[in-house]
Design an enzyme around this catalytic site. Sequence first.
Site, PDB file in Angstrom:
ATOM      1  N   ARG A   1      20.264  20.191  83.588  1.00 18.91           N
ATOM      2  CA  ARG A   1      21.581  20.053  82.927  1.00 18.91           C
ATOM      3  C   ARG A   1      22.014  18.584  82.928  1.00 18.91           C
ATOM      4  O   ARG A   1      22.513  18.084  81.913  1.00 18.91           O
ATOM      5  CB  ARG A   1      22.621  20.906  83.673  1.00 18.91           C
ATOM      6  CG  ARG A   1      24.038  20.687  83.176  1.00 18.91           C
ATOM      7  CD  ARG A   1      25.001  21.663  83.804  1.00 18.91           C
ATOM      8  NE  ARG A   1      26.371  21.433  83.373  1.00 18.91           N
ATOM      9  CZ  ARG A   1      27.407  22.176  83.762  1.00 18.91           C
ATOM     10  NH1 ARG A   1      27.227  23.184  84.578  1.00 18.91           N
ATOM     11  NH2 ARG A   1      28.615  21.916  83.327  1.00 18.91           N
TER      12      ARG A   1
ATOM     13  N   HIS B   1      31.556  29.441  71.861  1.00 18.31           N
ATOM     14  CA  HIS B   1      32.015  28.070  72.117  1.00 18.31           C
ATOM     15  C   HIS B   1      32.377  27.314  70.836  1.00 18.31           C
ATOM     16  O   HIS B   1      32.382  26.086  70.808  1.00 18.31           O
ATOM     17  CB  HIS B   1      30.982  27.274  72.954  1.00 18.31           C
ATOM     18  CG  HIS B   1      30.951  27.716  74.387  1.00 18.31           C
ATOM     19  ND1 HIS B   1      30.153  27.142  75.346  1.00 18.31           N
ATOM     20  CD2 HIS B   1      31.635  28.698  75.037  1.00 18.31           C
ATOM     21  CE1 HIS B   1      30.348  27.738  76.510  1.00 18.31           C
ATOM     22  NE2 HIS B   1      31.235  28.696  76.349  1.00 18.31           N
TER      23      HIS B   1
ATOM     24  N   CYS C   1      30.983  35.906  77.182  1.00 18.58           N
ATOM     25  CA  CYS C   1      31.478  34.596  77.609  1.00 18.58           C
ATOM     26  C   CYS C   1      32.845  34.812  78.239  1.00 18.58           C
ATOM     27  O   CYS C   1      33.512  35.800  77.954  1.00 18.58           O
ATOM     28  CB  CYS C   1      31.592  33.694  76.383  1.00 18.58           C
ATOM     29  SG  CYS C   1      32.272  32.066  76.746  1.00 18.58           S
TER      30      CYS C   1
ATOM     31  N   ASN D   1      23.714  30.628  78.994  1.00 16.00           N
ATOM     32  CA  ASN D   1      24.053  29.657  77.947  1.00 16.00           C
ATOM     33  C   ASN D   1      22.812  29.021  77.348  1.00 16.00           C
ATOM     34  O   ASN D   1      21.786  28.944  78.014  1.00 16.00           O
ATOM     35  CB  ASN D   1      24.936  28.565  78.549  1.00 16.00           C
ATOM     36  CG  ASN D   1      26.403  28.937  78.467  1.00 16.00           C
ATOM     37  OD1 ASN D   1      26.839  29.562  77.514  1.00 16.00           O
ATOM     38  ND2 ASN D   1      27.160  28.540  79.480  1.00 16.00           N
TER      39      ASN D   1
ATOM     40  N   TYR E   1      36.318  23.977  73.581  1.00 12.86           N
ATOM     41  CA  TYR E   1      35.111  23.257  73.144  1.00 12.86           C
ATOM     42  C   TYR E   1      35.324  22.533  71.814  1.00 12.86           C
ATOM     43  O   TYR E   1      34.584  21.614  71.481  1.00 12.86           O
ATOM     44  CB  TYR E   1      33.910  24.217  73.040  1.00 12.86           C
ATOM     45  CG  TYR E   1      33.367  24.581  74.409  1.00 12.86           C
ATOM     46  CD1 TYR E   1      32.285  23.898  74.957  1.00 12.86           C
ATOM     47  CD2 TYR E   1      33.951  25.573  75.177  1.00 12.86           C
ATOM     48  CE1 TYR E   1      31.804  24.207  76.222  1.00 12.86           C
ATOM     49  CE2 TYR E   1      33.490  25.886  76.439  1.00 12.86           C
ATOM     50  CZ  TYR E   1      32.412  25.197  76.959  1.00 12.86           C
ATOM     51  OH  TYR E   1      31.944  25.498  78.220  1.00 12.86           O
TER      52      TYR E   1
END
Length: 437
Positions: A97, A202, A172, A151, A254
């Site tokens: 990540r 998102h 989510c 994700n 987002y």
Amino acid sequence: MAKGALRVVVIGGGSSYTPELVEGLIQHHHEFPVKELYLVDIEDGREKLEIVGAMAQRMVEKAQVPMTVRLTLDRREAIRGADFVITQIRVGRLPARVRDERIPLAYDCLGQETTGAGGFAKGLRTIPVILDIARDIEELAPDAWMINFTNPTGMVTEAVLKYGNVKSIGLCNLAIGTRMQIASMADVDRSLVDFEWIGINHLNWATKIRVGSNNVMDLIWDRAARNGMSVKNIPDFGWDPAFLRSLGALPCSYLHYYYMTDTMLEEERESARTVGTRGEVVQRIEAELFELYKDPNLAVKPKQLEKRGGAYYSLAAVELIASIYNDRKDVQTVNVRNGHILPFLPEDASIEVNAVIDSRGAHPIQVTTPVTPQIRGLLQVVKAYEELTIEAALHGDYGSALHALTIHPLVTAGQTAQKILDDILAENQTYLPRFFQ
Ligand code: G6P
């Protein structure tokens, strides 16, 4: 679904989030009596699994619910006979990540876990693994439900819907989190809050927000403009009030990345220089959480877990599976196949909308808000990027990968997109064998 001894399997069970899920399963045990909870992880995650597993066992004992917690590295063994399989994996764990965040930043593009080039890299690593899990479910527990939190949820769910042969729903925490925020602002129970939720994971907008019979859009716009309606992982700069109103909807957090790109990029750069990227911050939160989980006297979810962005994910999961199990026919916000709900997107795309949940699954409800060009246009381009990313992940196809990044609104097109792609491939070689055959 037959009533009786229920088996829930959590793939990625060693996650620091798991105690929140266990808390939800305990609190809802009367409506959804899980007999066996399997926490599954991979060899690399063995230590985390053991720590989280022991913590889960203590929680269950303290609550005195008749649920057995089993820990295993044998995914297939756990899946055999499962009723629900929850996936919450992070291929490459947090170091991957951090690389996803830092590579685009090096080219002055946003680096984020699920959005833009960061989410693209995560999608490439994750989709083949998720499809392997779907195949195991198809073979070993064909009646089980696959509930996907992994994700980037939208893309991962779409890949399973297109290429898997299992009953699956993507989930989510954003919609349920928004509902909770509105309920607390209006000081009412969340069952009184209602909205339409339009978009893909998102990248969504809430419209027709009501509390009871009152339309509260104005109130919510005022509040969101002043800030205070974001999630823990996204800095909240509020919104320009006039912009919000002209949009005609409440954008999810987002969307700050799309609508306030300069501010968000500047913030990311500054954080990366000082406190670290969000992934680096999360590494520190996780270390703190795992120290707490090791405490043999701790048997309840610690407060520190609230520093993570996934608040209410457990509630979302438990409510969904309880409604399937009990054939409730209530309305929840989920990721499902589009069909004809958003006619300007492909029928086989995943979308995130309200749906009626019963024992046969999620049935999306027709959206009644007219989708304006400013919303439609963004959705179409990002959905096309997702479609290309799924194809790239599946076939290790460089061309689709490059086109995906090139059309993404948060990636500078052309040579920069190509440089970012080459860095992502080089840094993820072990996880992307299909690109290197
Ligand atoms: C949000 C998203 C989740 C995401 C999480 C990240 O709430 O909806 O999909 O996983 O934040 O939070 P973190 O604490 O890992 O940055």
